[in-house]
Write a protein that holds these residues in place. Structure first.
Motif, PDB file in Angstrom:
ATOM      1  N   ALA A  86      37.797  26.382  50.385  1.00 45.96           N
ATOM      2  CA  ALA A  86      38.363  26.233  49.048  1.00 45.96           C
ATOM      3  C   ALA A  86      38.399  27.591  48.356  1.00 45.96           C
ATOM      4  O   ALA A  86      37.541  28.442  48.591  1.00 45.96           O
ATOM      5  CB  ALA A  86      37.532  25.241  48.244  1.00 45.96           C
ATOM      6  N   THR A  87      39.402  27.781  47.518  1.00 45.16           N
ATOM      7  CA  THR A  87      39.549  29.054  46.814  1.00 45.16           C
ATOM      8  C   THR A  87      39.710  28.814  45.322  1.00 45.16           C
ATOM      9  O   THR A  87      39.950  27.689  44.890  1.00 45.16           O
ATOM     10  CB  THR A  87      40.778  29.832  47.321  1.00 45.16           C
ATOM     11  N   LEU A  88      39.573  29.870  44.581  1.00 42.53           N
ATOM     12  CA  LEU A  88      39.803  29.834  43.140  1.00 42.53           C
ATOM     13  C   LEU A  88      41.107  30.554  42.846  1.00 42.53           C
ATOM     14  O   LEU A  88      41.579  31.359  43.656  1.00 42.53           O
ATOM     15  CB  LEU A  88      38.649  30.522  42.404  1.00 42.53           C
ATOM     16  N   ASN A  89      41.658  30.317  41.668  1.00 41.73           N
ATOM     17  CA  ASN A  89      42.908  30.990  41.328  1.00 41.73           C
ATOM     18  C   ASN A  89      42.638  32.437  40.907  1.00 41.73           C
ATOM     19  O   ASN A  89      41.496  32.851  40.709  1.00 41.73           O
ATOM     20  CB  ASN A  89      43.698  30.207  40.269  1.00 41.73           C
ATOM     21  N   ALA A  90      43.696  33.201  40.748  1.00 41.62           N
ATOM     22  CA  ALA A  90      43.588  34.630  40.452  1.00 41.62           C
ATOM     23  C   ALA A  90      42.877  34.893  39.132  1.00 41.62           C
ATOM     24  O   ALA A  90      42.096  35.846  39.020  1.00 41.62           O
ATOM     25  CB  ALA A  90      44.976  35.270  40.444  1.00 41.62           C
ATOM     26  N   GLU A  91      43.120  34.058  38.129  1.00 42.92           N
ATOM     27  CA  GLU A  91      42.461  34.257  36.832  1.00 42.92           C
ATOM     28  C   GLU A  91      40.954  34.079  36.939  1.00 42.92           C
ATOM     29  O   GLU A  91      40.192  34.842  36.348  1.00 42.92           O
ATOM     30  CB  GLU A  91      43.030  33.290  35.793  1.00 42.92           C
ATOM     31  N   GLU A  92      40.533  33.054  37.684  1.00 46.42           N
ATOM     32  CA  GLU A  92      39.093  32.821  37.859  1.00 46.42           C
ATOM     33  C   GLU A  92      38.458  33.978  38.623  1.00 46.42           C
ATOM     34  O   GLU A  92      37.352  34.418  38.282  1.00 46.42           O
ATOM     35  CB  GLU A  92      38.863  31.500  38.587  1.00 46.42           C
ATOM     36  N   MET A  93      39.141  34.463  39.653  1.00 44.56           N
ATOM     37  CA  MET A  93      38.595  35.583  40.430  1.00 44.56           C
ATOM     38  C   MET A  93      38.590  36.860  39.599  1.00 44.56           C
ATOM     39  O   MET A  93      37.696  37.698  39.745  1.00 44.56           O
ATOM     40  CB  MET A  93      39.375  35.779  41.728  1.00 44.56           C
ATOM     41  N   ALA A  94      39.548  37.002  38.692  1.00 40.77           N
ATOM     42  CA  ALA A  94      39.573  38.175  37.809  1.00 40.77           C
ATOM     43  C   ALA A  94      38.310  38.214  36.954  1.00 40.77           C
ATOM     44  O   ALA A  94      37.765  39.293  36.682  1.00 40.77           O
ATOM     45  CB  ALA A  94      40.825  38.167  36.937  1.00 40.77           C
ATOM     46  N   ASP A  95      37.817  37.045  36.552  1.00 36.13           N
ATOM     47  CA  ASP A  95      36.555  36.983  35.803  1.00 36.13           C
ATOM     48  C   ASP A  95      35.414  37.561  36.637  1.00 36.13           C
ATOM     49  O   ASP A  95      34.591  38.331  36.139  1.00 36.13           O
ATOM     50  CB  ASP A  95      36.210  35.538  35.413  1.00 36.13           C
ATOM     51  N   PHE A  96      35.377  37.168  37.903  1.00 35.72           N
ATOM     52  CA  PHE A  96      34.325  37.689  38.782  1.00 35.72           C
ATOM     53  C   PHE A  96      34.433  39.203  38.929  1.00 35.72           C
ATOM     54  O   PHE A  96      33.451  39.918  38.786  1.00 35.72           O
ATOM     55  CB  PHE A  96      34.383  37.032  40.167  1.00 35.72           C
ATOM     56  N   TYR A  97      35.633  39.693  39.241  1.00 34.04           N
ATOM     57  CA  TYR A  97      35.815  41.129  39.455  1.00 34.04           C
ATOM     58  C   TYR A  97      35.427  41.926  38.215  1.00 34.04           C
ATOM     59  O   TYR A  97      34.732  42.949  38.309  1.00 34.04           O
ATOM     60  CB  TYR A  97      37.257  41.447  39.854  1.00 34.04           C
ATOM     61  N   LYS A  98      35.833  41.449  37.051  1.00 36.28           N
ATOM     62  CA  LYS A  98      35.493  42.131  35.798  1.00 36.28           C
ATOM     63  C   LYS A  98      33.981  42.173  35.599  1.00 36.28           C
ATOM     64  O   LYS A  98      33.409  43.221  35.289  1.00 36.28           O
ATOM     65  CB  LYS A  98      36.171  41.430  34.625  1.00 36.28           C
ATOM     66  N   ASP A  99      33.327  41.032  35.794  1.00 33.96           N
ATOM     67  CA  ASP A  99      31.871  40.969  35.626  1.00 33.96           C
ATOM     68  C   ASP A  99      31.156  41.850  36.636  1.00 33.96           C
ATOM     69  O   ASP A  99      30.194  42.538  36.303  1.00 33.96           O
ATOM     70  CB  ASP A  99      31.372  39.531  35.753  1.00 33.96           C
ATOM     71  N   PHE A 100      31.624  41.826  37.880  1.00 32.15           N
ATOM     72  CA  PHE A 100      30.982  42.631  38.927  1.00 32.15           C
ATOM     73  C   PHE A 100      31.099  44.115  38.600  1.00 32.15           C
ATOM     74  O   PHE A 100      30.123  44.864  38.716  1.00 32.15           O
ATOM     75  CB  PHE A 100      31.596  42.331  40.295  1.00 32.15           C
ATOM     76  N   LEU A 101      32.287  44.547  38.208  1.00 30.29           N
ATOM     77  CA  LEU A 101      32.478  45.961  37.862  1.00 30.29           C
ATOM     78  C   LEU A 101      31.635  46.356  36.649  1.00 30.29           C
ATOM     79  O   LEU A 101      31.023  47.429  36.630  1.00 30.29           O
ATOM     80  CB  LEU A 101      33.947  46.267  37.609  1.00 30.29           C
ATOM     81  N   SER A 102      31.582  45.494  35.653  1.00 28.26           N
ATOM     82  CA  SER A 102      30.780  45.787  34.461  1.00 28.26           C
ATOM     83  C   SER A 102      29.302  45.893  34.817  1.00 28.26           C
ATOM     84  O   SER A 102      28.605  46.809  34.366  1.00 28.26           O
ATOM     85  CB  SER A 102      30.960  44.698  33.408  1.00 28.26           C
ATOM     86  N   LYS A 103      28.845  44.970  35.625  1.00 30.89           N
ATOM     87  CA  LYS A 103      27.429  44.945  36.006  1.00 30.89           C
ATOM     88  C   LYS A 103      27.045  46.169  36.844  1.00 30.89           C
ATOM     89  O   LYS A 103      25.917  46.640  36.784  1.00 30.89           O
ATOM     90  CB  LYS A 103      27.138  43.655  36.785  1.00 30.89           C
ATOM     91  N   ASN A 104      27.983  46.689  37.614  1.00 31.37           N
ATOM     92  CA  ASN A 104      27.702  47.819  38.503  1.00 31.37           C
ATOM     93  C   ASN A 104      28.236  49.143  37.976  1.00 31.37           C
ATOM     94  O   ASN A 104      28.290  50.122  38.723  1.00 31.37           O
ATOM     95  CB  ASN A 104      28.279  47.529  39.893  1.00 31.37           C
ATOM     96  N   PHE A 105      28.617  49.196  36.729  1.00 28.68           N
ATOM     97  CA  PHE A 105      29.202  50.402  36.134  1.00 28.68           C
ATOM     98  C   PHE A 105      28.294  51.617  36.300  1.00 28.68           C
ATOM     99  O   PHE A 105      28.737  52.683  36.728  1.00 28.68           O
ATOM    100  CB  PHE A 105      29.511  50.158  34.650  1.00 28.68           C
ATOM    101  N   ARG A 106      27.017  51.479  35.974  1.00 27.44           N
ATOM    102  CA  ARG A 106      26.084  52.616  36.069  1.00 27.44           C
ATOM    103  C   ARG A 106      25.928  53.106  37.522  1.00 27.44           C
ATOM    104  O   ARG A 106      25.878  54.307  37.758  1.00 27.44           O
ATOM    105  CB  ARG A 106      24.722  52.255  35.493  1.00 27.44           C
ATOM    106  N   LYS A 107      25.866  52.170  38.445  1.00 31.68           N
ATOM    107  CA  LYS A 107      25.766  52.554  39.857  1.00 31.68           C
ATOM    108  C   LYS A 107      26.993  53.366  40.274  1.00 31.68           C
ATOM    109  O   LYS A 107      26.884  54.358  40.984  1.00 31.68           O
ATOM    110  CB  LYS A 107      25.666  51.317  40.757  1.00 31.68           C
ATOM    111  N   HIS A 108      28.176  52.907  39.848  1.00 31.98           N
ATOM    112  CA  HIS A 108      29.413  53.612  40.198  1.00 31.98           C
ATOM    113  C   HIS A 108      29.458  54.995  39.557  1.00 31.98           C
ATOM    114  O   HIS A 108      29.897  55.970  40.194  1.00 31.98           O
ATOM    115  CB  HIS A 108      30.635  52.802  39.782  1.00 31.98           C
ATOM    116  N   MET A 109      29.006  55.086  38.306  1.00 32.90           N
ATOM    117  CA  MET A 109      28.986  56.388  37.631  1.00 32.90           C
ATOM    118  C   MET A 109      28.039  57.345  38.350  1.00 32.90           C
ATOM    119  O   MET A 109      28.379  58.514  38.562  1.00 32.90           O
ATOM    120  CB  MET A 109      28.577  56.233  36.168  1.00 32.90           C
TER     121      MET A 109
END
Length: 147
Positions: A86-109
Motif C-alpha cells: 500500500a502507498t500514500l499519495n504525494a501530498e501525504e509523502m510530502a509531509d514526511f519529506y518536509k518533516d524529515f528534512l526539518s528534523k535533520n537540518f542541523r545534521k545536513h548543515m
C-alpha cells in the motif's frame, strides 16, 4: 583493478549509501604531498560513505514507520487485498519529506560544513601537487635541454 592500471577505479553504487566507491591509484614513486592528497581524498570518501549510509538507513526506516502509521490511522494494512504494498499519495509523502528534512537540518548543515572544509583542503593539495609536478617537469626539461 589490474596491476598495470594507472587510474582510480570507480565501483558500482553502494547499496546503503548510494555512493560509488573509489579505489585510488597509488603511483610507485608517490611523493609525500601526493600521498597527503590521496589520503585526504580517501578520508573524504570514507566520511561521505559513513554519513550517507546512516542517513539513508534512518530515512528508509522513518519512511516505513510514517507510511505504517498513516495507513493504520486510515484502518488500512501495509498490503492491499491483491498483496501489493500500500502507498500514500504525494501530498501525504510530502509531509514526511518536509518533516524529515526539518528534523535533520542541523545534521545536513554540519555535513555541508565538513564537506566544504574537506573539499577546500583537497583542492588546495591538488594545486600544490600540480605546482610540484610542473616544477619537476620544468627542471627535467631544463636538465635534458642542457645536455
Amino acid at each position: 583493478p589490474p596491476a598495470h592500471s594507472r587510474n582510480d577505479w570507480i565501483g558500482p553504487p553502494d547499496k546503503h549509501s548510494n555512493l560509488r566507491p573509489v579505489i585510488f591509484y597509488v603511483p610507485p614513486e608517490e611523493s609525500p604531498l601526493e600521498r597527503r592528497l590521496r589520503e585526504a581524498r580517501q578520508e573524504a570518501q570514507a566520511c561521505n560513505q559513513h554519513f550517507w549510509a546512516r542517513h539513508n538507513c534512518a530515512f528508509r526506516q522513518e519512511k516505513e514507520e510514517f507510511i505504517y502509521s498513516r495507513l493504520k490511522a486510515k484502518g488500512l494494512e501495509m498490503r492491499d487485498e491483491t498483496g501489493q504494498k500500500a502507498t500514500l499519495n504525494a501530498e501525504e509523502m510530502a509531509d514526511f519529506y518536509k518533516d524529515f528534512l526539518s528534523k535533520n537540518f542541523r545534521k545536513h548543515m554540519q555535513y555541508n560544513r565538513d564537506w566544504y572544509k574537506r573539499n577546500f583542503t583537497i583542492t588546495f593539495l591538488m594545486g600544490q601537487v600540480a605546482l610540484a609536478r610542473a616544477l619537476r617537469w620544468l627542471r627535467w626539461k631544463k636538465k635534458n635541454v642542457g645536455n
